[in-house]
Every structure is written in C-alpha cells, then in structure tokens.
Design a protein around this motif. Structure first.
Motif, PDB file in Angstrom:
ATOM      1  N   ALA A 252       0.830  -1.335   0.402  1.00 44.93           N
ATOM      2  CA  ALA A 252      -0.101   0.086  -0.307  1.00 44.93           C
ATOM      3  C   ALA A 252       0.542   1.444   0.170  1.00 44.93           C
ATOM      4  N   GLY A 253       1.955   1.304   0.472  1.00 46.08           N
ATOM      5  CA  GLY A 253       2.480   2.594   0.782  1.00 46.08           C
ATOM      6  C   GLY A 253       3.733   2.693  -0.375  1.00 46.08           C
ATOM      7  N   GLU A 254       3.968   4.040  -0.578  1.00 47.62           N
ATOM      8  CA  GLU A 254       5.015   4.656  -1.382  1.00 47.62           C
ATOM      9  C   GLU A 254       5.832   5.706  -0.236  1.00 47.62           C
ATOM     10  N   THR A 255       7.429   5.281  -0.174  1.00 49.27           N
ATOM     11  CA  THR A 255       8.578   6.156   0.514  1.00 49.27           C
ATOM     12  C   THR A 255       8.444   7.707   0.222  1.00 49.27           C
ATOM     13  N   ALA A 256       7.944   8.372   0.879  1.00 46.16           N
ATOM     14  CA  ALA A 256       8.306  10.335   0.594  1.00 46.16           C
ATOM     15  C   ALA A 256       9.562   9.980  -1.193  1.00 46.16           C
TER      16      ALA A 256
END
Length: 315
Positions: A252-256
């Motif tokens: 689900a996530g994407e790093t900055a």
C-alpha cells in the motif's frame, strides 16, 4: 646480403620481443563470472566496471527468526530496513508506532543496535539462516538514483540534473575504487548509492546463499516480491499477523523519495533510452549486473543482448 642476414632477423626479433613485453606490461583484462553454473571468461573489457568489488554493506539481523537482510541503496533498502527492524523487536517497533513506509528521516531505535546491524558468526554459519535482499533492474535503479540524489538533493558532484555529467562522474569514481581496492579506499556517499549490485552484501563470497527478490517499477512485480518475502517469513516462523502486516503495508505504501510514477521519471527514462553518451556509460557501469543477476537484457543495446563473450571449450 647484409640486410637479409643481419638487419632483417634483428627487426623480427625486436618485434617479437616487443610483443611479449607489451603483453607483460599491459595484460589483457579478464573477468571470470559464473553464469548458469558455467565459468565464462570476458576479455577485452578494460573499459567496463567489473563485478564483485566488495564495499561496505548494510546488514540487518533478526536472530530470533534466523534471518538477515542486506540493504542495497536505491533498491528498496528502506523497506528492507523497516521490515527487519520489525522482526528484530516486534513489540518495540509497534510500541513506538513505527510502520514499514517510514523514510530515513524517521529515527528507529534498532538502527543504533549492534546486534541488529552486525550478524554474529553463529548466524552466518548456521545452515538454517535465511538471507534475502531486494534487487532492481540496474538501469531502473540508476534512474531512481538520478532523480532522488541528483535532481532532488543536488548531491551529484556539480552536475545537478545534467545526466551525461552524472554518468561520467559515477564511472570515474567507481573506476578509482576498483583501481585502488587493495588499499581499501573509503566509498563516497554517491559511490555507495551508485555501485553495482554485485559490489554489495559480500556477494563476491556467497551469492548462492541469498534469496534475491526482484523489485520492479510496476505494481505486479512489487506484489510478487512481497509475496515471496511473506513466504520466507512464514518458513522462519513469523506469525501470520506480522506477515500480513508486512505485506499490506509494503503493497500500500510509497516512501517519500519514491519516484516510479513521477513525470520527471518519464523524461529521465526517455534520455536513458535515447542518449548515446548516457547509454554507453550505463553499459560500462552496469553490464555485469545484468549477467550476474540474470536480468532481462532487452533494454540494452543489441550487442549486449547477445552472448558475445568467449566461453572456454569443454574438455
């Protein structure tokens, strides 16, 4: 008669002696790589960055699960760090409200723990220890490096967003490390991020022991690798709840500093495809990564898609 009997043989002798002297002083560069369990000798590639010039690597340990990972910069290293930090001390990770999509800006207590950063001899020598590392197509990895470190951070020497300048500086710096490896030179910040995959994780000694998880730019490739990681964790006794947490947050996530959907990435990829100077340097820097890790070579120039090297004759 004098020329035929004395001068001509003398010239031939000098030519032969000069040839042997040249070969002694300037030996043909040879790299040996095992491909599909077969030894392959590469000659005439003195302009290429060779594989297996081992540099300082980041290891992460969860000894309770007999697991270790290696963070390869610009190859999902933050995800590897966060996952292993969770497995190293699940209760503390959750108590401190960490998650798997945190960036390097978020300080985690595990990072200062020597037991987390340095695998013990017992762990290294235990046949039940599982090793995993995320790997990434070398040119995709370069594009991510370029966008994050050069365009965003402006950390690429004086190049800023000049991609030709960037690849030339990377090549020159890695050549310096390779030429002086016996003196153990200290890699720079950019060396650590740009070095070929094979220079990491002590792959020069024990590549066959590692589970290599390919992380691509698209969601399907990402999902496949995360599911593989989940299977590894299950085999090592990680609870279903923790495995599910890792898989859900990772997918689900994407790093900055993720760049795989940006407009700038599309422009950088276009230059990588079309700029002959950039392509020439990228082939020289990362060609052996494509062979060592069996990446698809279709994005390389036609010559490098073929098996152009010399294969020793079989006895």
């Amino acid at each position: 008669m004098f020329w035929r009997n004395y001068i001509f043989p003398l010239c031939i002798g000098a030519l032969i002696l000069g040839t042997y002297l040249y070969r002694f002083l300037f030996p043909e560069v040879r790299f040996t790589v095992f491909l599909n369990d077969r030894e392959v000798n590469f000659t005439g590639v003195e302009d290429f960055i060779p594989p297996y010039v081992n540099i300082v690597s980041d290891f992460f340990v969860a000894s309770n699960y007999k697991m270790m990972s290696c963070g390869i910069r610009k190859s999902m290293s933050q995800l590897a760090t966060n996952t292993m930090c969770l497995l190293h001390d699940e209760a503390r990770f959750l108590r401190e409200n960490h998650n798997l999509n945190e960036t390097w800006a978020e300080q985690q207590s595990c990072q200062d723990n020597q037991e987390f950063r340095k695998p013990s001899e017992d762990l290294l020598n235990n046949p039940e220890t599982i090793r995993f590392a995320f790997i990434r197509d070398p040119i995709e990895r370069f594009v991510s490096l370029y966008l994050d470190k050069c365009v965003k951070e402006e950390s690429c020497w004086a190049c800023k967003s000049d991609m030709r300048c960037v690849v030339q500086e990377i090549y020159k710096s890695l050549k310096h490390l390779k030429n002086h490896k016996d003196r153990n030179p200290i890699p720079t910040y950019m060396d650590l991020h740009a070095a070929p995959l094979s220079w990491n994780c002590n792959f020069d000694k024990d590549l066959s022991k590692w589970n290599l998880l390919m992380m691509g730019a698209d969601a399907e490739e990402r999902k496949s690798s995360i599911l593989q990681l989940g299977n590894i964790m299950k085999r090592q006794g990680v609870s279903d709840n923790v495995v599910q947490m890792v898989q859900e947050q990772s997918l689900a996530g994407e790093t900055a500093h993720s760049t795989h959907k940006s407009t700038r990435r599309l422009e950088a990829e276009r230059q990588v495809r079309e700029d002959p100077v950039v392509r020439d340097y990228l082939h020289k820097i990362y060609f052996f990564d494509y062979l060592v890790f069996l990446f698809n070579r279709q994005r390389l120039d036609a010559k490098y898609q073929t098996d152009f090297w010399k294969v020793p004759e079989q006895n």
